[in-house]
Design an enzyme around this catalytic site. Structure first.
Site, PDB file in Angstrom:
ATOM      1  N   GLU A 133       0.871  -1.183   0.000  1.00  7.44           N
ATOM      2  CA  GLU A 133       0.000   0.000   0.000  1.00  7.44           C
ATOM      3  C   GLU A 133       0.906   1.231   0.000  1.00  7.44           C
ATOM      4  O   GLU A 133       1.932   1.240   0.688  1.00  7.44           O
ATOM      5  CB  GLU A 133      -0.881   0.021   1.255  1.00  7.44           C
ATOM      6  CG  GLU A 133      -1.814  -1.176   1.399  1.00  7.44           C
ATOM      7  CD  GLU A 133      -2.907  -1.200   0.335  1.00  7.44           C
ATOM      8  OE1 GLU A 133      -3.290  -0.120  -0.133  1.00  7.44           O
ATOM      9  OE2 GLU A 133      -3.334  -2.309  -0.032  1.00  7.44           O
ATOM     10  N   PHE A 134       0.520   2.275  -0.713  1.00  9.68           N
ATOM     11  CA  PHE A 134       1.395   3.441  -0.846  1.00  9.68           C
ATOM     12  C   PHE A 134       1.499   4.262   0.439  1.00  9.68           C
ATOM     13  O   PHE A 134       2.335   5.138   0.554  1.00  9.68           O
ATOM     14  CB  PHE A 134       0.927   4.357  -1.986  1.00  9.68           C
ATOM     15  CG  PHE A 134       0.818   3.651  -3.309  1.00  9.68           C
ATOM     16  CD1 PHE A 134       1.730   2.665  -3.664  1.00  9.68           C
ATOM     17  CD2 PHE A 134      -0.194   3.973  -4.201  1.00  9.68           C
ATOM     18  CE1 PHE A 134       1.635   2.004  -4.886  1.00  9.68           C
ATOM     19  CE2 PHE A 134      -0.305   3.322  -5.420  1.00  9.68           C
ATOM     20  CZ  PHE A 134       0.609   2.339  -5.762  1.00  9.68           C
ATOM     21  N   HIS A 288       1.705  22.255 -20.034  1.00 11.56           N
ATOM     22  CA  HIS A 288       2.153  21.939 -21.395  1.00 11.56           C
ATOM     23  C   HIS A 288       2.282  23.190 -22.289  1.00 11.56           C
ATOM     24  O   HIS A 288       3.294  23.394 -22.947  1.00 11.56           O
ATOM     25  CB  HIS A 288       1.190  20.971 -22.073  1.00 11.56           C
ATOM     26  CG  HIS A 288       1.036  19.667 -21.346  1.00 11.56           C
ATOM     27  ND1 HIS A 288       2.063  19.071 -20.666  1.00 11.56           N
ATOM     28  CD2 HIS A 288      -0.029  18.834 -21.190  1.00 11.56           C
ATOM     29  CE1 HIS A 288       1.640  17.937 -20.136  1.00 11.56           C
ATOM     30  NE2 HIS A 288       0.370  17.776 -20.439  1.00 11.56           N
TER      31      HIS A 288
HETATM   32  C1  BG6 Z   1      -2.127  15.111 -20.696  1.00 15.66           C
HETATM   33  C2  BG6 Z   1      -3.526  15.563 -20.397  1.00 15.66           C
HETATM   34  O1  BG6 Z   1      -1.223  15.697 -19.797  1.00 15.66           O
HETATM   35  O2  BG6 Z   1      -1.791  15.478 -22.038  1.00 15.66           O
HETATM   36  C3  BG6 Z   1      -4.503  14.946 -21.380  1.00 15.66           C
HETATM   37  O3  BG6 Z   1      -3.874  15.195 -19.070  1.00 15.66           O
HETATM   38  C4  BG6 Z   1      -4.084  15.242 -22.804  1.00 15.66           C
HETATM   39  O4  BG6 Z   1      -5.817  15.409 -21.148  1.00 15.66           O
HETATM   40  C5  BG6 Z   1      -2.613  14.885 -23.029  1.00 15.66           C
HETATM   41  O5  BG6 Z   1      -4.892  14.467 -23.671  1.00 15.66           O
HETATM   42  C6  BG6 Z   1      -2.150  15.363 -24.378  1.00 15.66           C
HETATM   43  O6  BG6 Z   1      -0.861  14.866 -24.613  1.00 15.66           O
HETATM   44  P1  BG6 Z   1      -0.395  14.409 -26.061  1.00 15.66           P
HETATM   45  O7  BG6 Z   1       1.024  14.039 -25.898  1.00 15.66           O
HETATM   46  O8  BG6 Z   1      -1.290  13.251 -26.435  1.00 15.66           O
HETATM   47  O9  BG6 Z   1      -0.625  15.572 -26.955  1.00 15.66           O
END
Ligand code: BG6
EC number: 1.1.1.49
Length: 537
Positions: A133-134, A288
């Site tokens: 378990e974590f 991102h």
């Molecule tokens: C993830 C998100 O970090 O990145 C997702 O949680 C998203 O919702 C994904 O679909 C997109 O990543 P990629 O590499 O498929 O463009």
């Protein structure tokens, strides 16, 4: 993003593999590594969340690819921890089966065709399953015993678990003495890899950083943003800084605006529960999309040294003018040509106001970028899958064409294509053939496939390899995570007015009309997702 053979790697590597080594017949020997690359130093990779999707879909394929390339040391071990008793052999079989499935799937980024049995055996022999378990002390006592018995002192703890376990796991590791590096019982490095989401706003990110950094040093923490694992993202710095053509115009005097798009055609794909609490903005924007913005906008670093690169990126996050609710548009997909509405998805409230689309207008207030709008957008169930950055240049003086039949000039646009196309394109103007002075917009494009042999690559290979080498260039530092969240805090917690309104858009469309209005305010328009006007048919 290692650029030179790492001295730590060469000092510590027990394997005597060299780039010119022949592949041995024994599955214990790693295949030869590519020229200029060395196997990472020996280490034990402990994966919390051994039974999860991330382990199956990304970590194992990446480890397999690294094994194929001979980039893992013969002394490597992989311990997978998950709740629930099971035999190591059952875990191995399960992983093997999913790897075979992904390899056979043409749509998968791990489309390797048939698995290389030798490389798989090499990985399989290093796998060991441990039930635990974590949040239980027993797990960490057991893990400590295992690590004490193992020969190498280098350990990477990979937290491939849901974010609520980040704090307890780090705390247990710290209290069990497992994060202690250097001399004593545990020689070697101790590193923690943490996936996103790293907090859900500024306050929670600060709290998480503080908690982690009370047990580990910043240099031990590797915060992953998987976009930075993509070759096409890493190539942004190469395009900018390895060519004389772009950098002189890469500034506000010449650049009109920048669009950064991460559009998806898929919906929430069974992640309704997670998405309801997260939404498109938190899921993609301060992480991102900001990372892409950082790569496009950063000043040239003096070297590829991790701190040199990360300092320059940090400067950009710091210079972002804090976003207000007026700078963003949220949308939610409704029933349309490509599928059901978000509210009809499993685990989604029938009256949900979670956004599945987010657009933002961002300004970077420094000497290079002041006044240049960066338009960011992301969304699910849009007209096309397209992750790309388009840099639009300012118009040229029109005077020369005033007395000709030319009534407008199409702007020059450099597009860096990240997914699913990999490459770049440049839109420019030429004279059309014939006796009359007419201008035609054309496109020159480069596709990785045309120049290089593309290989199955899930994007985690470089990240894992770099973590083993101790290269933090592609990982996020605590301060950058916090400045990014800080820039969007007023959108997440508006000081005045209510929450940002969420507008509907049809599944399969270009997004909500209100997002067009956001750009129209500055006389701009989104580049169409379906097909850019001059793109090759
Ligand atoms: C993830 C998100 O970090 O990145 C997702 O949680 C998203 O919702 C994904 O679909 C997109 O990543 P990629 O590499 O498929 O463009």
């Amino acid at each position: 993003m290692s650029t030179t053979p790492n001295t730590q790697a060469s000092d510590q590597a027990t394997s005597t593999q060299t780039p010119s080594c022949k592949v041995s017949a024994s599955p214990h020997d790693a295949p030869a590594s590519p020229a200029g690359k060395r196997p990472a130093p020996p280490c034990t990779l402990v994966i919390f969340g051994a039974g999860g999707d991330l382990t199956k879909r990304l970590l194992m394929p990446a480890l397999y690819n690294l094994a194929v390339d001979g980039l893992l040391d013969g002394g490597m071990k992989i311990i997978g921890i998950n709740h629930g008793e099971r035999e190591t052999s059952a875990w191995r079989d399960d992983l093997h089966q999913s790897l075979e499935q992904f390899a056979a799937d043409k749509a998968s980024t791990f489309h390797a065709g048939k698995l290389d049995d030798k490389a798989w055996d090499w990985v399989a022999q290093r796998l060991e399953y441990m039930a635990g378990e974590f949040e239980s002390d027993d797990t960490f006592t057991k893990l400590k015993q295992k690590l004490d018995q193992s020969s190498g002192g280098n350990v990477i703890f990979y937290l491939a678990v849901t974010s609520r376990f980040f704090k307890p796991i780090v705390e247990h590791l710290g209290k069990a003495g497992l994060l202690k590096e250097g001399d004593g019982d545990h020689g070697g490095f101790r590193r923690i890899v943490i996936e996103k989401p790293f907090g859900t706003d500024l306050a929670s990110a600060r709290d998480l950083n503080e908690h982690i950094l009370s047990y580990a040093k910043e240099e031990q923490v590797y915060r992953i943003d998987h976009f930075l694992g993509k070759d096409t993202v890493q190539s942004i710095l190469a395009v900018r800084f390895a060519n004389a053509l772009f950098e002189p115009v890469w500034r506000r005097e010449y650049i009109d605006s920048v669009q950064i798009t991460a559009a998806e055609t898929i919906g929430v794909e069974g992640r309704g529960k997670f998405y309801e609490q997260t939404g498109a903005f938190r899921d993609m924007l301060p992480n991102h999309l900001f990372q892409l913005l950082g790569m496009v906008a950063m000043e040239p670093p003096n070297s590829f040294d991790a701190e040199a690169v990360r300092d320059k990126k940090a400067d950009i996050f710091d210079a972002i003018q804090p976003l207000t609710p007026d700078d963003v548009v949220f949308g939610q997909y409704e029933k349309g040509p490509t599928g059901v509405g978000y509210r009809e998805e499993p685990d989604v409230a029938p009256d949900s106001s979670t956004e599945t689309y987010a657009a933002a207008r961002v300004f970077v207030e420094n000497w290079r970028w002041a006044g240049v709008p960066f338009y960011l957008r992301t969304g699910k169930r849009l007209a096309a899958r397209r992750t790309e950055i388009s840099v639009q240049l300012k118009p040229v003086p029109f005077r020369l064409f005033r007395d000709t039949p030319v009534d407008a000039l199409t702007p020059n646009v450099l597009t860096l294509r990240i997914d699913p196309a990999h490459g770049t394109s440049f839109d420019f103007n030429v004279k059309t053939p014939g006796p009359v002075m007419q201008i035609g917009a054309v496109q020159s494009s480069f596709d990785y496939n045309d120049f290089f042999t593309e290989r199955a690559n899930v994007g985690y290979e470089t990240l894992l390899y770099d973590c083993m080498l101790g290269d933090e260039t592609l990982f996020q530092r605590a301060d950058s995570i916090e400045t990014s969240w800080s820039a969007v805090d007023d959108v997440l917690h508006p000081k005045t007015g209510g929450a940002v309104p969420v507008h509907g858009y049809a599944s399969g469309s270009e997004g909500p009309a209100q997002a067009d209005a956001l750009l129209a305010r500055n006389g701009h328009a989104w580049r169409p997702l379906k097909q850019n006007p001059v793109e090759k048919k």
